[in-house]
Design an enzyme around this catalytic site. Structure first.
Site, mmCIF file in Angstrom:
data_model
loop_
_atom_site.group_PDB
_atom_site.id
_atom_site.type_symbol
_atom_site.label_atom_id
_atom_site.label_comp_id
_atom_site.label_asym_id
_atom_site.label_seq_id
_atom_site.Cartn_x
_atom_site.Cartn_y
_atom_site.Cartn_z
ATOM 1 N N HIS A 97 0.890 -1.289 -0.045
ATOM 2 C CA HIS A 97 0.039 0.077 0.091
ATOM 3 C C HIS A 97 0.771 1.344 -0.049
ATOM 4 C CE1 HIS A 97 -3.452 2.499 1.770
ATOM 5 N NE2 HIS A 97 -2.492 3.193 1.930
ATOM 6 N N GLU A 98 1.853 1.318 0.819
ATOM 7 C CA GLU A 98 2.850 2.591 0.962
ATOM 8 C C GLU A 98 3.382 2.629 -0.213
ATOM 9 O OE1 GLU A 98 2.466 4.904 3.171
ATOM 10 O OE2 GLU A 98 1.161 3.482 4.331
ATOM 11 N N HIS A 109 1.610 4.468 -2.927
ATOM 12 C CA HIS A 109 1.922 5.886 -2.621
ATOM 13 C C HIS A 109 3.367 6.558 -3.159
ATOM 14 C CE1 HIS A 109 -1.611 6.382 -0.645
ATOM 15 N NE2 HIS A 109 -1.288 5.633 0.530
#
Ligand SMILES: [Zn+2]
Length: 386
Positions: A81-82, A85
């Site tokens: 998820h990170e 980003h």
């Protein structure tokens, strides 16, 4: 995950914050793990060990090891998820620092604010999308009918990622969905300020709803009565959300004041004196010239120091004739000389990077324009109301 866009004050992204350990690199970013993460990994292991034991009896103490492996897999999906980003931010040309995993999830250090609503939208939305995709893959694998611990791991991974993906799409800052809402309002109104204020207030509403949820839960019979621990968890989450939303709102308000900070307008007239001039004489000359500051210069006129007002005021008048002016100056090191045309955010960044009470302002040709005091900047900041 929940607070993906930490904005560090400084420019250096390579330094590792204390209490963190580097475990690897992903999407060009260092992956750091905080010491609090180890605690939560152990807690997760202890928490799911009984389930492991039920699914696969007879493991003995190994059930804790299996629990720990589950925790690592779970945070591995947080890492994806990170990384999404980080990858999106780098794609738009923003410098990205480390990805940090902590007990609440993860955070990616992205420098600077997105310059366009489209960029803000994509940098924010790719995180939850990644979680939902991982969750979807988990659901697909589950349909293949795995057994035992594998089934348990896939179910856990699917459930956790769908939960994280949906939770982060809730449209309130500091969640990813709040950034999405901000980008949409920003795009529609052409005002980043309005976007942040709307998404910040939405975040506060979400925080209040979280706080009220256990009371609602108590009234819906099928969900069961919340126990005191549930209340505590919701209070902590609500406080986290409220704090993040409020920080976003106040930083947006601050930004609207920033363009009104102009170093040239705030400059004090300054008087140049030789460094060895008696202090009392320097003060007398400054008063005569109606200068609000004093700078010491070499014989050739090169500025070397700026008088510190606090140090001057702390020096008794009867001692001043016997002291050189240089006794109360701060040497003009790097960062204490600023271009007189510096304004707004650049000015705040400059004085945050090198904190001092006084700065020398110079024209582009190097000539002295005046002195800027932090006190005057603070006062101007307070005067600038919304
Ligand atoms: Zn996120």
């Amino acid at each position: 995950m929940s607070d993906p866009h930490q904005r560090p004050e400084g420019r250096s992204t390579s330094r590792r914050p204390p209490g963190t350990f580097k475990v690897g690199t992903i999407a060009g970013s260092d992956v750091l793990v905080t010491s609090s993460w180890f605690l939560i990994a152990v807690l997760i292991a202890v928490w799911i060990a009984p389930t492991v034991d039920r699914v696969q009896p007879g493991l003995g103490a190994w059930k804790y090891v299996v629990g720990l492996i589950f925790a690592v897999i779970l945070y591995g999906s947080v890492l994806l998820h990170e990384a999404a980003h980080a990858y999106a931010a780098r794609h738009y040309g923003y410098p990205v620092g480390a990805i940090t995993l902590h007990f609440l999830g993860g955070a990616t250090a992205i420098e600077g604010e997105a310059k366009k609503p489209r960029e803000e939208f994509w940098i924010a939305v790719v995180g939850p999308i990644t979680s939902l995709v991982v969750g979807g893959i988990g659901v697909g694998l589950h349909l293949l009918g795995p057994e035992g611990l594998l089934k348990m791991a896939i179910e856990g991974l699917a459930g956790a990622n769908l939960f994280v993906g949906l939770l982060n799409l809730v449209p309130g800052l500091p969640l990813d969905g709040g950034r999405v809402l901000k980008s949409v309002v920003w795009g529609a109104t052409k005002s980043v300020h309005r976007g942040t204020i709307v998404a910040g207030w939405a975040g506060r509403v979400v925080a209040v709803l979280v706080l009220l949820w256990p009371f609602v839960q108590g009234r819906i019979g099928s969900l069961g009565e919340p126990d005191p621990f549930d209340y505590l968890v919701y209070v902590i989450i609500a406080m986290f959300l409220w704090g993040g939303a409020s920080a976003a709102i106040s930083s947006a308000r601050m930004r609207t004041k920033l363009p009104r900070l102009v170093a040239r307008d705030l400059a004090r007239r300054t008087l140049a004196v030789p460094a060895d001039l008696p202090l009392s004489e320097a003060v007398r000359r400054a008063q005569e010239a109606q200068a609000g500051s004093i700078v010491t210069v070499t014989g050739a006129g090169v500025p070397v120091g700026v008088v510190n007002e606090a140090a001057l005021l702390a020096t008794p008048a009867d001692r001043r004739p016997w002291m050189a002016t240089s006794a109360v100056t701060r040497q003009l090191d790097d960062g204490l000389t600023l271009p007189v045309d510096i304004t707004g955010e650049d000015l705040i960044v400059a004085i945050t990077r090198t904190p001092a009470a006084e700065y020398l302002l110079v024209e582009s040709d190097g000539s002295v324009y005046g002195v800027l005091t932090t006190a005057d900047v603070d006062a101007a900041f307070r005067r600038a109301d919304n």
